[in-house]
Design an enzyme around this catalytic site. Structure first.
Site, PDB file in Angstrom:
ATOM      1  N   HIS A 173       1.166  -1.500  -0.316  1.00 25.63           N
ATOM      2  CA  HIS A 173       0.096  -0.086  -0.306  1.00 25.63           C
ATOM      3  C   HIS A 173       0.590   1.142  -0.461  1.00 25.63           C
ATOM      4  CE1 HIS A 173      -3.396  -2.550   0.492  1.00 25.63           C
ATOM      5  NE2 HIS A 173      -4.239  -2.409   1.664  1.00 25.63           N
TER       6      HIS A 173
ATOM      7  N   HIS B  29      -9.958   1.942   0.972  1.00 26.26           N
ATOM      8  CA  HIS B  29      -9.196   0.470   1.535  1.00 26.26           C
ATOM      9  C   HIS B  29     -10.970   1.402   2.750  1.00 26.26           C
ATOM     10  CE1 HIS B  29      -8.231  -2.686   3.406  1.00 26.26           C
ATOM     11  NE2 HIS B  29      -6.765  -2.798   2.257  1.00 26.26           N
TER      12      HIS B  29
ATOM     13  N   GLU C 233     -11.519  -3.634  -2.863  1.00 25.70           N
ATOM     14  CA  GLU C 233     -10.511  -2.443  -3.761  1.00 25.70           C
ATOM     15  C   GLU C 233     -10.950  -2.841  -4.743  1.00 25.70           C
ATOM     16  OE1 GLU C 233      -6.992  -3.404  -0.980  1.00 25.70           O
ATOM     17  OE2 GLU C 233      -8.724  -4.699  -0.193  1.00 25.70           O
TER      18      GLU C 233
END
Length: 386
Positions: free
Chosen positions: A141, A214, A349
Site C-alpha cells: 500500500h 480501502h 478494493e
C-alpha cells in the site's frame, strides 16, 4: 495509462446488473438539496489542520477527513428506514495516526501502489527501484508513509443534484522510493444513494500507479459483529493465486471448484474455514479477483439478509481485492466504541493486480509523462426485502 471520466449519475440496478442511468434529482437528508459541511477534526504533529467534510444526499451521509482522504463513516438506511453507519473507522485523528498504518487502513486512499510489490523492488526502463518493506518481505500500500498518511488539499463543490469533495496531493520524486513527481486527485461525489470516487494522476517521469480506497463495510452496521452471514457476489471467473507471502505467482486461475467462487451470491463465512491452501495463506480471503468484462461495469454486490442493505460496486478496473478482515484482532475500537474482531468487516478494493510491476503478463500499471491515469468506482446503496 489512460481512461475515461464518467458523468455523475445515480445508477439503477436491476437483477441483471447495471441498468440505465437514472436522472432523478436526489434530495438532502432533511428533504432539501444535498449539502456539504466542514468541521475541524484535529491537527497533525507538524501543525497542519485536518478537516472533516460531511456530505449528505438523499438518505445517505458520508464523512471524509483530509488526513489520508479517509472515509470515516457511511450512514445508510435499512429496509425499515433505520439509518446506521456501515463503514469501519476510528473516532479520533490520533487513532488514525497511531493505528491505521501499519494496520487496517480503514477508509483510506491508497497510493502510490495499492496492494503488494514483491520484496519492495521493481525495475522500470532499466532502472531498479527499492521501496520500504512494511509487510515482510514485501512493500504494501505504498510503503510506511503512503498516501493514507498524507494530508490532502480539499476543494468542496455542489450542484443541484450532488455534492463533491476534490482532494489533491503532490507526491515528490523519490517519495517512498517511487520515481517521478506524481500529482494525484481523488474526487468523492455523493449523488442520491451512490458514492463515487474519480481518481486522476499525472507524472513528470515514468512511474507505476495503482490507486484505490480501502473502506471496510459491515452492512448490518459497524461494530455489530462478523460479516460471515452477509452474502457476496463477485463478477469474476478467475483470480490471481498467491504464495505464502501473498504475492501472485503470475497465473490467472479459475475460481470454479474452489472456495473463491463467488459468481453466485454466497455467505462470506460459508467456506472461509475450508482447508484450501489459498485460504490458509491469507487466513481467510485476501485475494485479487479478475473482474469479467471490460469498461465501467458491475464488479461486486454484497447484501445483509437481516437488514436488507445492499452494496453494489461498479468499476472500470481489471481487478478487485476481496479482504475479509482476517487480521482484526480485538485491539482496535471503532466509532461506536466497540472492538473490531476477526471478520467484523470486509473490503472490496478496485485495482490493478498486485505486483504488476514484476509480472509482465499482468495489465500494465506504468504511467508516463503526457499520459493521464484515470479510474472510477461507485458504491451504490439500496435495500431489498420486507
Amino acid at each position: 495509462m489512460s481512461g475515461r471520466l464518467f458523468a455523475v449519475t445515480v445508477l439503477a440496478v436491476t437483477a441483471a446488473g447495471v441498468g440505465s442511468a437514472a436522472s432523478a434529482a436526489p434530495t438532502g437528508g432533511r428533504g432539501g438539496p444535498p449539502t456539504i459541511q466542514k468541521d475541524l477534526f484535529g491537527t497533525v504533529s507538524d501543525g497542519t489542520k485536518v478537516w472533516r467534510y460531511t456530505l449528505t444526499s438523499g438518505k445517505v451521509r458520508v464523512r471524509i477527513i483530509t488526513y489520508g482522504g479517509i472515509v470515516q463513516t457511511i450512514e445508510t438506511p435499512d429496509r425499515h428506514g433505520r439509518t446506521t453507519n456501515v463503514a469501519l473507522g476510528f473516532k479520533t485523528l490520533d487513532d488514525y495516526v497511531a493505528h491505521n498504518n501499519p494496520g487496517p487502513y480503514f477508509g483510506a486512499l491508497i497510493g502510490r501502489y495499492a496492494n503488494r510489490i514483491a520484496k519492495g523492488t521493481f525495475t522500470l526502463d532499466g532502472a531498479t527501484y527499492h521501496l520500504p518493506i512494511n509487510n515482510d518481505p514485501n512493500s504494501l500500500h505504498g510503503g510506511t508513509k503512503g498516501f493514507d498518511t498524507k494530508v490532502w488539499t480539499a476543494t468542496p463543490s455542489q450542484t443541484p443534484g450532488a455534492v463533491s469533495l476534490r482532494l489533491d496531493l503532490t507526491s515528490p520524486d523519490g517519495d517512498m522510493g517511487y520515481p517521478g513527481t506524481l500529482k494525484a486527485t481523488a474526487t468523492y461525489t455523493l449523488s442520491g444513494s451512490a458514492l463515487r470516487i474519480d481518481y486522476r494522476a499525472t507524472t513528470d517521469k515514468a512511474t507505476v500507479v495503482n490507486l484505490t480506497n480501502h473502506s471496510y463495510f459491515n452492512l448490518a452496521g459497524e461494530g455489530t459483529g462478523t460479516i460471515y452471514g452477509q452474502r457476496l457476489k463477485l463478477n469474476a471467473s478467475r483470480y490471481t493465486p498467491v504464495d505464502s507471502t501473498l504475492i501472485p505467482n503470475g497465473r490467472l486461475d479459475p475460481v470454479a471448484g474452489t472456495p473463491l467462487d463467488f459468481r453466485q451470491a454466497t455467505a462470506i463465512g460459508a467456506r472461509i474455514r475450508d482447508g484450501f491452501q489459498q485460504l490458509v495463506f491469507g487466513r481467510g480471503y485476501d485475494h485479487n479477483f479478475v473482474v469479467d468484462g471490460s469498461g465501467f461495469r458491475l464488479a461486486a454486490r454484497a447484501d445483509d439478509p437481516g437488514t436488507g442493505r445492499v452494496l453494489s460496486m461498479y468499476s472500470d478496473q481489471p481487478g478487485i481485492q476481496f479482504y475479509s478482515g482476517n487480521f482484526l484482532d480485538g485491539t482496535l475500537y471503532g466509532t461506536s466504541g466497540r472492538a473490531y474482531r476477526q471478520g467484523d468487516g470486509f473490503a472490496l478494493e478496485t485495482q490493478h493486480f498486485p505486483d504488476s510491476p514484476n509480472q509482465p503478463n499482468f495489465p500494465s500499471t506504468v504511467l508516463r509523462p503526457g499520459q493521464t491515469y484515470t479510474t472510477s468506482t461507485v458504491y451504490a446503496f439500496s435495500t431489498e426485502g420486507s
